[in-house]
Write an enzyme that holds these catalytic residues in place. Structure first.
Site, mmCIF file in Angstrom:
data_model
loop_
_atom_site.group_PDB
_atom_site.id
_atom_site.type_symbol
_atom_site.label_atom_id
_atom_site.label_comp_id
_atom_site.label_asym_id
_atom_site.label_seq_id
_atom_site.Cartn_x
_atom_site.Cartn_y
_atom_site.Cartn_z
ATOM 1 N N ASP A 98 0.860 -1.182 0.000
ATOM 2 C CA ASP A 98 0.000 0.000 0.000
ATOM 3 C C ASP A 98 0.901 1.239 0.000
ATOM 4 O O ASP A 98 1.691 1.438 0.924
ATOM 5 C CB ASP A 98 -0.885 -0.014 1.265
ATOM 6 N N ASP A 200 -2.789 4.861 -2.277
ATOM 7 C CA ASP A 200 -3.733 5.551 -1.400
ATOM 8 C C ASP A 200 -4.059 6.949 -1.951
ATOM 9 O O ASP A 200 -3.148 7.708 -2.285
ATOM 10 C CB ASP A 200 -3.056 5.691 -0.028
ATOM 11 N N GLU A 242 -6.428 4.301 -5.648
ATOM 12 C CA GLU A 242 -7.687 4.645 -4.969
ATOM 13 C C GLU A 242 -8.064 6.056 -5.406
ATOM 14 O O GLU A 242 -7.278 6.984 -5.196
ATOM 15 C CB GLU A 242 -7.512 4.610 -3.451
ATOM 16 N N HIS A 316 -11.241 -1.946 3.860
ATOM 17 C CA HIS A 316 -11.020 -1.622 5.283
ATOM 18 C C HIS A 316 -11.661 -0.302 5.696
ATOM 19 O O HIS A 316 -11.651 0.058 6.877
ATOM 20 C CB HIS A 316 -9.514 -1.580 5.549
ATOM 21 N N ASP A 317 -12.190 0.436 4.701
ATOM 22 C CA ASP A 317 -12.853 1.720 4.998
ATOM 23 C C ASP A 317 -14.369 1.611 4.909
ATOM 24 O O ASP A 317 -15.061 2.619 5.110
ATOM 25 C CB ASP A 317 -12.454 2.784 3.954
HETATM 26 O O1 TEU Z 1 -8.937 6.471 2.316
HETATM 27 C C1 TEU Z 1 -9.272 7.628 1.602
HETATM 28 C C2 TEU Z 1 -10.512 8.175 2.086
HETATM 29 O O2 TEU Z 1 -10.876 9.232 1.661
HETATM 30 C C3 TEU Z 1 -11.361 7.384 2.982
HETATM 31 O O3 TEU Z 1 -10.831 7.468 4.286
HETATM 32 C C4 TEU Z 1 -12.736 7.947 2.930
HETATM 33 O O4 TEU Z 1 -12.637 9.340 2.944
HETATM 34 C C5 TEU Z 1 -13.530 7.574 4.107
HETATM 35 O O5 TEU Z 1 -13.313 6.250 4.417
HETATM 36 C C6 TEU Z 1 -14.942 7.820 3.709
HETATM 37 O O6 TEU Z 1 -15.623 8.172 4.846
HETATM 38 C C7 TEU Z 1 -7.558 6.168 2.274
HETATM 39 C C8 TEU Z 1 -7.360 4.917 3.113
HETATM 40 O O7 TEU Z 1 -8.049 3.827 2.495
HETATM 41 C C9 TEU Z 1 -7.884 5.199 4.484
HETATM 42 O O8 TEU Z 1 -7.845 4.043 5.304
HETATM 43 C C10 TEU Z 1 -7.021 6.306 5.100
HETATM 44 O O9 TEU Z 1 -7.578 6.668 6.340
HETATM 45 C C11 TEU Z 1 -6.996 7.535 4.190
HETATM 46 O O10 TEU Z 1 -6.812 7.242 2.813
HETATM 47 C C12 TEU Z 1 -5.811 8.418 4.568
HETATM 48 O O11 TEU Z 1 -4.627 7.747 4.240
#
Ligand code: TEU
Ligand code: CA
Length: 546
Positions: A98, A200, A242, A316-317
């Site tokens: 990642d 990311d 992403e 994971h989000d």
């Molecule tokens: O996520 C990008 C991100 O924008 C998400 O966190 C999204 O905004 C949120 O989940 C929606 O409510 C990436 C990673 O996947 C995330 O785990 C990190 O927290 C974020 O970037 C910062 O690196």
């Protein structure tokens, strides 16, 4: 379209903190992942997207990196990372690391140097602005994790930009030295034998700060092309960016082969579709199939012959797939299998999020103190202080909070679901006695074996990989169906996205369709009459015989 090996691959995402703990400290680690490689090999996946394991203060569970080239002590060592790469390769599995380079941790040496003074050589690795006339933040940009997106550095009286937590300062991608440092780090990871990168929030690195353009800035694609040519473009690596902001047109720019950018991107139209336009994810909208079908169709059609789709229900989000798009109760298994068939019969590279293959569900902690995710905790505090009730905010967290996907992987019925012999860093979902890997492997018709069959089918049938998508019954309220066609082959895919029995009337030309039913989870199906009665959450794929 030039065929690539990863077109027929299936990717498994591991969130290391929650996958498997091998040393009893309650935190998943590399040793735990190595111990489960045979399980993943049994599933048949050939790529692992490994969420960050680098050194980090864990403000955002590793998406705040303080050393890109060392491993966080709680996850293990570089030697173990090399061991994981090697052990995975022996099982024909490649690791996607990642890559989090929109920002670093505020404990990264670059930032510690930058803080020393405004004329420090590392200062413009980050984005600094003078206060506004009123002494406050330079503008009203809001962090994704609550509060202002600008944090004050008392020593210099300047603010630095952080789109996420204040401990995740944004890197300044207008600075060529940032490119050089990142390229060199990426090449050293490629030299260690990884298979590529998940990138990311890659759509944010071209930001035009003073115009408050954060995504899709004017230099974005030039920067990605430069990354490609300086690093992974020199080999047959897999890259997935992403891009929460991506439209189908953007995805063509990222993933069209002649663009020398990425293999594919994660877009989130099918996720954001069920968020509230004002409260976002914190006021969840009920799942509604017709809009969902239209979005999936839009993406399948836009990238039909140029570019490449990633396919996923969760990560994971995000909330758990079966909780978001299926049924957590009586039809949990049927709906999880239907969702698996639907996803894996679309055109693109499918991603399985850890636990999805055994139908893990969302978690419902009643106490906000049981949650761990910085986004959830910050937004709970900010929104409740703004007058949103505890109950309403907990509804949003239960529906769309990121910790839904971060409760420990459920391995067996022993304490803590076999995830740890210690105290887990976050609570285990109380349904682990019924939903766990050991039970799934012992049950011949479990969700796990259904996924394994789908992963194998993709390797056996080019029509699943390259067949054109054409939706059928587009107006139907409960059924999502389509054809995949390749050369003289036709694959019919029918999914009942509801708990209702559905009598599906068939058009004349489909009467009598028969052939090899490649996958089903009720009974093999053929279209014998003028209609077919679909069971709750039934799906099947029928290779039409001539
Ligand atoms: O996520 C990008 C991100 O924008 C998400 O966190 C999204 O905004 C949120 O989940 C929606 O409510 C990436 C990673 O996947 C995330 O785990 C990190 O927290 C974020 O970037 C910062 O690196
Ligand atoms: Ca551990």
């Amino acid at each position: 379209m030039k065929q690539k090996w990863w077109h027929s691959a299936v990717v498994y995402q591991i969130y290391p903190r929650s996958f498997m703990d091998s040393n009893g400290d309650g935190i998943g680690d590399l040793g735990g992942i190595i111990s489960k490689l045979d399980y993943l090999h049994q599933l048949g996946i050939t790529l692992i997207w490994l969420s960050p394991v680098y050194r980090s203060p864990m403000d955002d569970n590793g998406y705040d990196i303080s050393d890109y080239e060392d491993i966080a002590a709680e996850f293990g060592t570089l030697a173990q990372m090399d061991e994981l790469i090697e052990q995975a390769k022996r099982r024909d599995i490649h690791i996607l690391m990642d890559l989090v380079v929109n920002h670093t941790s505020d404990e990264h040496p670059w930032f510690l140097e930058a803080l020393k003074s405004p004329d420090n050589p590392w200062r413009d690795f980050y984005i600094w602005r003078k206060p506004a006339a009123n002494g406050g933040p330079p503008n009203d940009f809001h962090s994704y994790f609550g509060g202002s997106g600008w944090a004050l550095d008392e020593a210099s009286g300047e603010y630095y930009l952080h789109q996420f937590s204040k401990r995740q300062p944004d890197l300044n991608w207008d600075n060529p030295r940032v490119h050089e440092e990142v390229h060199a780090m990426m090449n050293r990871w490629l030299a260690r034998g990884i298979g590529g990168f998940r990138m990311d929030v890659i759509d944010l690195i071209g930001k035009e700060v003073d115009k408050q353009i954060m995504a899709n800035g004017k230099n974005l694609h030039a920067l990605i092309r430069q990354l490609n040519r300086a690093t992974f473009g020199k080999g047959d690596y897999v890259t997935v960016g992403e891009a929460w902001s991506a439209s189908p047109e953007d995805a063509l720019l990222y993933s069209a082969e002649d663009r020398d950018e990425l293999s594919m991107v994660f877009q989130f139209d099918h996720i954001k579709q069920f968020w509230d336009e004002h409260a976002g994810k914190w006021r969840s909208q009920p799942f509604e199939l017709s809009g969902f079908k239209a979005v999936i169709d839009k993406w399948q059609t836009a990238l039909a012959h140029v570019g490449w789709n990633s396919l996923f229900w969760s990560n994971h989000d995000l909330p758990r797939a079966v909780s978001k798009f299926g049924d957590e109760g009586e039809y949990r298994e049927a709906s999880a299998k239907m969702l698996a068939t639907a996803l894996h019969c679309l055109k693109g590279t499918p991603y399985i999020y850890q636990g999805e293959e055994i139908g893990m569900t969302n978690v419902r902690f009643d106490n906000i103190d049981d949650y761990r995710d910085i986004e959830t905790l910050n937004l709970y505090r900010e929104r409740v202080e703004a007058g949103i009730s505890h109950e309403e905010m907990m509804l949003g967290i239960h529906a769309n909070g990121r910790d839904n996907a971060r409760t420990p992987m459920q391995w067996d019925t022993s304490a803590n679901a076999g995830f740890t012999s210690g105290t887990p860093w976050i609570g285990v979902n109380s349904n682990y006695r019924d939903i766990n890997v050991t039970a799934a492997l012992a049950q011949p018709d479990s969700i796990f074996w259904h996924y394994r069959k789908l992963v194998a089918l993709r390797k056996q049938h080019p029509i699943l990989v390259y067949g054109d998508f054409q939706q059928l019954f587009a107006e139907h309220l409960h059924v999502f169906a389509w054809l995949r066609t390749l050369d003289d082959q036709t694959l019919l895919v029918i999914n009942n996205f509801s708990r209702e029995r559905v009598m599906l009337k068939l058009p004349q030309e489909m009467h009598g369709w028969h052939g090899e039913c490649l996958i089903h989870h009720y009974a093999p199906r053929e279209l014998l009459g003028s209609s077919i009665e679909l069971q709750p959450y039934e799906s099947f794929a029928l290779l039409i015989g001539r």
